[in-house]
Design an enzyme around this catalytic site. Structure first.
Site, short mmCIF file in Angstrom:
data_model
loop_
_atom_site.label_atom_id
_atom_site.label_comp_id
_atom_site.label_asym_id
_atom_site.label_seq_id
_atom_site.Cartn_x
_atom_site.Cartn_y
_atom_site.Cartn_z
CE LYS A 108 -12.24 5.44 -7.97
NZ LYS A 108 -11.74 4.10 -8.40
CD GLU A 115 -24.17 4.64 2.04
OE1 GLU A 115 -24.32 3.46 2.37
OE2 GLU A 115 -23.80 5.00 0.88
N GLY A 150 -11.15 1.80 -3.87
CA GLY A 150 -11.47 2.61 -2.69
C GLY A 150 -10.77 2.15 -1.42
NE ARG A 151 -11.47 -4.34 -1.27
CZ ARG A 151 -12.20 -4.37 -2.36
NH1 ARG A 151 -13.04 -3.37 -2.63
NH2 ARG A 151 -12.15 -5.40 -3.19
CD GLU A 160 -15.80 -3.40 -0.07
OE1 GLU A 160 -15.12 -2.60 -0.73
OE2 GLU A 160 -16.66 -3.04 0.75
CG HIS A 204 -9.18 -7.41 31.23
ND1 HIS A 204 -9.17 -7.87 32.53
CD2 HIS A 204 -7.90 -7.05 30.95
CE1 HIS A 204 -7.95 -7.77 33.03
NE2 HIS A 204 -7.16 -7.27 32.08
CE LYS A 245 -22.27 1.43 -2.76
NZ LYS A 245 -21.21 2.00 -3.63
#
Length: 522
Positions: free
Chosen positions: A200, A206, A260-261, A346, A377, A488
């Site tokens: 955005k 990153e 964002g999420r 978050e 398992h 950040k």
């Protein structure tokens, strides 16, 4: 109108729940089933191709009535309408929260329609091979470069709907780990690869680092001029995108009112659209909108997101469960838990309420899990015999997409048997103590017809709304993430010290020690 700001522990319903819990804490679910032959019929919700059985929970009918009273008392209905009406319910960032508007085809915003049309036109050119790279060859590979919501949602959906994918190969780069970037670059050719940079702000460390590394690799093998044919961006920072070398027509929109999420429904999902085609992408959106309508209109007692959220609050705050597990019985949803971890933790990992006060009760739970039968398992031993109570959501599908009936029968048998075993336990305290299972371990079972773009859209939206309801009840803001921002900022300061070899600039003695140790290996 802002969200209501009601401390749940001050409500009459919460006080009733505390008293009720002390009376019912030791009740065994097996006893509740034995005493009420109609328990299942009273504790299920059937809606379209979804069937939710929540009868295997440590609740009585009175528990559910009190939880529904709590929902009314914290003014959940008012909060739902505030969100859908575009009120700025994300108060700390002064934003509306309207990801539901991305999939509302009945009253869609003009800018959303335009964005979808741009996605359709572009993806169809890529899929039909009419779009060519700088040497005239068609695109064979798509690389999505993003992180967090710009990565987890698209990757999860692409994986979940791989049955419906076309011949394009889709890759995802998120981690700033350079080794991961170069492993992806080994698999692709610059002549036939399209890169989608999703950010955005177009400043996320990153994503910018990875995009720059990929750009340098591409220019070295192709040319600066060829960037316009092989790079597109999903961003609101047009100036930075153009400076990167991406042309105006290859910029896809992001809006301030979409977090964002919760953004995979927008152009952030361009990689999905290219992978499965626009028609399937639209079906994904339409499925989510169906769940949006169910959530907004169904009575709370028959409302899947509301019931699941209330049960979660019950376990988190009264049984003091710290974690919850999601167990999808399909390998297609192997990345679903990763996606939900961000969406849940978050959103609701907060310790300050909407009044600005420190919270004295429990908020976000720790979410984890894996696909069945793999999980059986791995960690199911702890679920059955461990000292921790872990509420579980089991997600299963009636039909196999490839018609593998024998496999599907065994898959479903395992799913249903695990929920039964968690409920019943060994049922005999006289057996070898090492083989004793006390049972009384709660679970929900969500049975869906089959994995389709529409059913996946419904499923994702179901958990989105569950998150919202939890946040409303717990009196927190679910749509900011200041804890992420703190990390950040700290990383930027540390990076400067590493890059300039200025260990003395670091104030924290532990971090200083780590940097000194790192420098010993130079």
């Amino acid at each position: 109108m802002p969200l209501p700001k009601i401390n749940p522990t001050t409500t009459a319903a919460w006080k009733k729940l505390e008293a009720h819990f002390s009376e019912t804490e030791q009740l065994h679910m097996a006893t509740l089933f034995a005493e009420d032959a109609s328990r299942v019929s009273k504790m299920k919700i059937e809606w379209e191709d979804f069937y939710l059985d929540f009868s295997k929970n440590r609740v009585t009918h009175e528990t559910m009535e009190l939880l529904l009273e709590l929902a009314e008392e914290v003014q959940l209905k008012t909060a739902i309408e505030a969100q859908y009406n575009g009120e700025h319910i994300n108060e700390t960032e002064d934003r509306a929260v309207l990801h539901t508007a991305l999939r509302d085809f009945d009253s869609m915003k003009p800018e959303v329609k335009k964005g979808l049309q741009q996605m359709q036109d572009f993806s169809e050119k890529i899929i039909s091979t009419t779009y060519k790279g700088y040497t005239g060859k068609p695109i064979t590979d798509i690389v999505n470069i993003g992180i967090g919501g710009s990565h987890l949602g698209p990757e999860m959906v692409t994986e979940a709907l791989s049955f419906y994918k076309n011949e394009l190969n889709v890759h995802y780069i998120s981690n700033v780990d350079g080794d991961h970037v170069h492993e992806v670059l080994k698999k692709i050719s610059p002549e036939t690869t399209l890169f989608i940079v999703v950010s955005k702000s177009f400043t996320t460390q990153e994503t910018r680092t990875n995009a720059t590394t990929v750009r340098n690799w591409f220019v070295e093998k192709a040319s600066e001029k060829a960037i316009s044919k092989h790079f597109v961006a999903v961003s609101s920072n047009h100036k930075a995108v153009k400076k990167f070398g991406i042309t105006t027509e290859n910029i896809f929109p992001m809006w301030d009112w979409v977090g964002g999420r919760f953004s995979l429904w927008s152009a952030v999902g361009l990689s999905i659209c290219c992978s499965i085609g626009y028609k399937h992408f639209e079906d994904l959106l339409k499925g989510a909108h169906k769940m949006d309508t169910h959530f907004r209109t169904a009575q709370f007692s028959e409302n899947m997101p509301v019931v699941l959220a209330l049960l979660s609050v019950w376990y988190n705050n009264f049984f003091k469960c710290q974690t919850a597990a999601i167990i999808p019985y399909t390998q297609y949803l192997k990345k679903f838990v990763d996606y939900l971890q961000q969406a849940v933790m978050e959103s609701n990992g907060k310790c300050v309420d909407r009044n600005g006060d420190l919270i004295s009760y429990e908020t976000g739970m720790i979410l984890w899990g894996n696909t069945g039968t793999n999980a059986q398992h791995a960690f199911f031993q702890l679920l059955h015999q461990g000292t921790k109570l872990v509420p579980c959501d089991f997600i299963a599908f009636r039909e196999s997409l490839y018609g593998a009936t024998d496999h599907q029968n065994k898959l479903l048998a395992n799913c249903f048997a695990q929920t039964e075993a968690l409920l019943q336990g060994s049922g005999d305290e006289a057996v070898d103590s090492h083989k004793y299972f006390k049972g009384n371990r709660p679970s929900n079972t969500l049975l869906i017809h089959k994995v389709t773009p529409e059913s996946l859209g419904k499923l994702i939206a179901l958990y989105e709304h569950k998150i919202f309801v939890q946040g409303v009840i717990l009196n927190i803001f679910s749509y900011d993430q200041w804890g992420v921002e703190l990390g950040k900022r700290t990383a930027i300061e540390t990076l400067a010290a590493i890059a300039n070899n200025e260990v003395s600039a670091i104030k924290n003695v532990s971090t200083k020690g780590l940097l000194q140790k790192k420098n010993e290996f130079r």
